[in-house]
Design a protein around this motif. Sequence first.
Motif, PDB file in Angstrom:
ATOM      1  N   GLY A  25       0.840   5.394   0.405  1.00  0.00           N
ATOM      2  CA  GLY A  25       0.063   6.532   0.901  1.00  0.00           C
ATOM      3  C   GLY A  25       0.187   7.746  -0.011  1.00  0.00           C
ATOM      4  N   GLY A  26      -0.484   8.819   0.385  1.00  0.00           N
ATOM      5  CA  GLY A  26      -0.597  10.027  -0.439  1.00  0.00           C
ATOM      6  C   GLY A  26       0.730  10.602  -0.922  1.00  0.00           C
ATOM      7  N   THR A  58       5.085   4.502   3.416  1.00  0.00           N
ATOM      8  CA  THR A  58       4.745   5.887   3.712  1.00  0.00           C
ATOM      9  C   THR A  58       6.003   6.745   3.612  1.00  0.00           C
ATOM     10  OG1 THR A  58       3.649   7.300   5.336  1.00  0.00           O
ATOM     11  CG2 THR A  58       4.893   5.440   6.224  1.00  0.00           C
ATOM     12  N   ASP A  59       5.974   7.936   4.249  1.00  0.00           N
ATOM     13  CA  ASP A  59       7.124   8.834   4.109  1.00  0.00           C
ATOM     14  C   ASP A  59       8.054   8.802   5.312  1.00  0.00           C
ATOM     15  OD1 ASP A  59       5.351   9.993   5.841  1.00  0.00           O
ATOM     16  OD2 ASP A  59       5.382  11.981   4.925  1.00  0.00           O
ATOM     17  N   LYS A  96       0.840  -1.204   0.000  1.00  0.00           N
ATOM     18  CA  LYS A  96       0.000   0.000   0.000  1.00  0.00           C
ATOM     19  C   LYS A  96       0.871   1.247   0.000  1.00  0.00           C
ATOM     20  CE  LYS A  96      -1.959   3.507   2.340  1.00  0.00           C
ATOM     21  NZ  LYS A  96      -1.652   4.367   3.487  1.00  0.00           N
ATOM     22  N   LYS A 105      -0.817   8.655  13.762  1.00  0.00           N
ATOM     23  CA  LYS A 105      -1.608   8.323  12.570  1.00  0.00           C
ATOM     24  C   LYS A 105      -0.811   7.545  11.537  1.00  0.00           C
ATOM     25  CE  LYS A 105      -0.658  12.328   9.872  1.00  0.00           C
ATOM     26  NZ  LYS A 105      -1.077  13.116   8.757  1.00  0.00           N
ATOM     27  N   LYS A 134       7.587   4.916  14.802  1.00  0.00           N
ATOM     28  CA  LYS A 134       8.622   5.535  15.630  1.00  0.00           C
ATOM     29  C   LYS A 134       8.155   5.740  17.056  1.00  0.00           C
ATOM     30  CE  LYS A 134      10.962   7.831  11.849  1.00  0.00           C
ATOM     31  NZ  LYS A 134      12.364   7.629  12.261  1.00  0.00           N
ATOM     32  N   GLY A 141       9.141   3.759   9.279  1.00  0.00           N
ATOM     33  CA  GLY A 141       8.544   2.781  10.181  1.00  0.00           C
ATOM     34  C   GLY A 141       7.774   3.456  11.295  1.00  0.00           C
ATOM     35  N   ARG A 200      -1.369  15.275  -0.307  1.00  0.00           N
ATOM     36  CA  ARG A 200      -2.110  15.557   0.921  1.00  0.00           C
ATOM     37  C   ARG A 200      -3.063  16.737   0.702  1.00  0.00           C
ATOM     38  NH1 ARG A 200       2.441  13.906   5.067  1.00  0.00           N
ATOM     39  NH2 ARG A 200       2.110  11.664   4.854  1.00  0.00           N
ATOM     40  N   ASN A 237       7.687  14.649  13.609  1.00  0.00           N
ATOM     41  CA  ASN A 237       7.556  16.101  13.437  1.00  0.00           C
ATOM     42  C   ASN A 237       7.826  16.838  14.740  1.00  0.00           C
ATOM     43  OD1 ASN A 237       6.729  16.076  10.656  1.00  0.00           O
ATOM     44  ND2 ASN A 237       4.820  15.166  11.401  1.00  0.00           N
TER      45      ASN A 237
HETATM   46  P1  ADP Z   1       0.322   8.146   4.328  1.00  0.00           P
HETATM   47  O1  ADP Z   1      -0.201   9.269   3.504  1.00  0.00           O
HETATM   48  O2  ADP Z   1       1.494   7.470   3.722  1.00  0.00           O
HETATM   49  O3  ADP Z   1      -0.739   7.187   4.758  1.00  0.00           O
HETATM   50  P2  ADP Z   1       0.251   9.320   6.968  1.00  0.00           P
HETATM   51  O4  ADP Z   1       0.368  10.803   6.999  1.00  0.00           O
HETATM   52  O5  ADP Z   1      -1.103   8.729   7.148  1.00  0.00           O
HETATM   53  O6  ADP Z   1       0.937   8.805   5.616  1.00  0.00           O
HETATM   54  O7  ADP Z   1       1.212   8.679   8.063  1.00  0.00           O
HETATM   55  C1  ADP Z   1       2.598   8.957   8.070  1.00  0.00           C
HETATM   56  C2  ADP Z   1       2.896  10.118   9.003  1.00  0.00           C
HETATM   57  O8  ADP Z   1       2.561   9.763  10.333  1.00  0.00           O
HETATM   58  C3  ADP Z   1       4.358  10.472   9.087  1.00  0.00           C
HETATM   59  O9  ADP Z   1       4.707  11.391   8.080  1.00  0.00           O
HETATM   60  C4  ADP Z   1       4.504  11.071  10.475  1.00  0.00           C
HETATM   61  O10 ADP Z   1       4.553  12.481  10.405  1.00  0.00           O
HETATM   62  C5  ADP Z   1       3.224  10.671  11.190  1.00  0.00           C
HETATM   63  N1  ADP Z   1       3.457  10.038  12.493  1.00  0.00           N
HETATM   64  C6  ADP Z   1       2.848  10.383  13.657  1.00  0.00           C
HETATM   65  N2  ADP Z   1       3.260   9.626  14.666  1.00  0.00           N
HETATM   66  C7  ADP Z   1       4.159   8.750  14.162  1.00  0.00           C
HETATM   67  C8  ADP Z   1       4.927   7.683  14.738  1.00  0.00           C
HETATM   68  N3  ADP Z   1       4.857   7.376  16.035  1.00  0.00           N
HETATM   69  N4  ADP Z   1       5.736   6.991  13.921  1.00  0.00           N
HETATM   70  C9  ADP Z   1       5.811   7.283  12.610  1.00  0.00           C
HETATM   71  N5  ADP Z   1       5.118   8.272  12.009  1.00  0.00           N
HETATM   72  C10 ADP Z   1       4.292   9.011  12.769  1.00  0.00           C
END
Ligand code: ADP
Length: 456
Positions: free
Chosen positions: A9-10, A186-187, A7, A222, A192, A190, A45, A197
């Motif tokens: 993501g955006g 995703t970006d 999968k 998220k 974390k 893994g 996004r 951010n």
């Molecule tokens: P996608 O569009 O690929 O689904 P999301 O924005 O839904 O991406 O999820 C990825 C984002 O989640 C990351 O860019 C990060 O900023 C955020 N994020 C928030 N908490 C965490 C965490 N504990 N570990 C990893 N990413 C996190």
Amino acid sequence: MNILVQKFGGTSVASPDNRALAARKVVQAREANFSPVVVVSAIGRAGAPYATDTLVKVLKDIDPQVPPASREMDMMMACGEIISTVVFAHTLQTMGFKAIALSGGQAGIITDDSFGNARILEIRPEYIHSLIEEGYIPVVCGFQGITDPASASRHGSITTLGRGGSDTTASALGVALNAVGVEIYTDVDGVKTADPNLVPKACTLDVCSYEEVAEMAHQGAKVVHPRAAEIAMDHNIPLWVKSTFSDKPGTRITNEPAVGGSAGRLTGITHTGKMVYIRLEIEQPNHKPLVEREVYRMMARAGINIFLVTFSPTSLSFCVPRDRYPIARDLLDGMVVPVKNEDTTGGKTGTYYIFKFSEGLDLAYSVQRPLLAAIEEHVNIVDVPASVIESCTMISVIAAGHRRIPGMMATIFETLAAAGIAVYQTADSEMSVSCLIPESEVDRSVRLLHKRLFEN
Ligand code: ADP
Ligand code: MG
């Protein structure tokens, strides 16, 4: 067949360069003798031209006074993924691969008809299987399905699965296709220990249990949708969170017992979006359970998730997401909960609790209250003013078996207290400890707790 669901993501499909990197992951899976099934989100996004929010705005702007029907709204919301799927499939075709774009319905994803938040009822995998056998790479729209084409009323209406729905599509397809694994690209590289951010130093977890990642997600991280982790957990399908933009191994999510096992283990720190804290005092402890039940039922009927429910003999308190607060307030203000009096010595057979929220002049309380005066000689009328704190956020330390980590609670509260950060409310479960704090202190709290718990 060795099916691997991948999968993206955006951000992973946001530009030709990013799509080329994403496609490379698909090609690598092919070369490793997997049969990839790709799931994609809408391109970019919020604010991007084909992002879901942009498309929805087109519909809402027609007449801001008239909200679009939920069925048409879902059809519009599903367009972003359709565009993305076609673009991705064609990207693979230009690279010389047989690829085919599939809508949720074409992929056999059947849902109920709760538009905007539909649940997958069934996935009919035959068509995807036959495409794989013919050598195709199916590219499936995330976040959408259709109602049963054979149903009389809603036959084959397009539905969407709610926020984070593409993760759910990926997990559910993984289960239906009996995949060897599901990779969420995703970006970030893994899951974390905190939102990168806020905490650039946050480390990536190598392994994580389904429960831990679902708890992280439920409490606000998220990175992957909790439903996706739960579906994978129920069927024991290995789930990975990886970066499209690196070759790091990512986070492997399985049912293996968390590292640390019986000693308890610290997983991460999460924070939610904006919340509103509501407290209602019910003086008579024996009346509280009934009043409480009615309040929570009302929230459930409106589909409002509640957090940080606290147990006290005479007050009920909970949080709702700030964007849901206006609805919660409208429902609760002026709401009357009648309770039968056990003791009728004063001649009054019941107690009527009426909730009162202070803001606004045209709230229901001011209409309801004078009406109740008419029956005041038969029942006690008790005004229950709501105490409301508008700008809060919940931070949580995710730690499976934290009660076995000596001093952890103390460390959390000491760290916040020493920094002068107010804690309005706390709650804990087997998996986490949560604190409600002023919204303005979120960044500082997450950083301080991360430093204290993870950086030594
Ligand atoms: P996608 O569009 O690929 O689904 P999301 O924005 O839904 O991406 O999820 C990825 C984002 O989640 C990351 O860019 C990060 O900023 C955020 N994020 C928030 N908490 C965490 C965490 N504990 N570990 C990893 N990413 C996190
Ligand atoms: Mg996501």
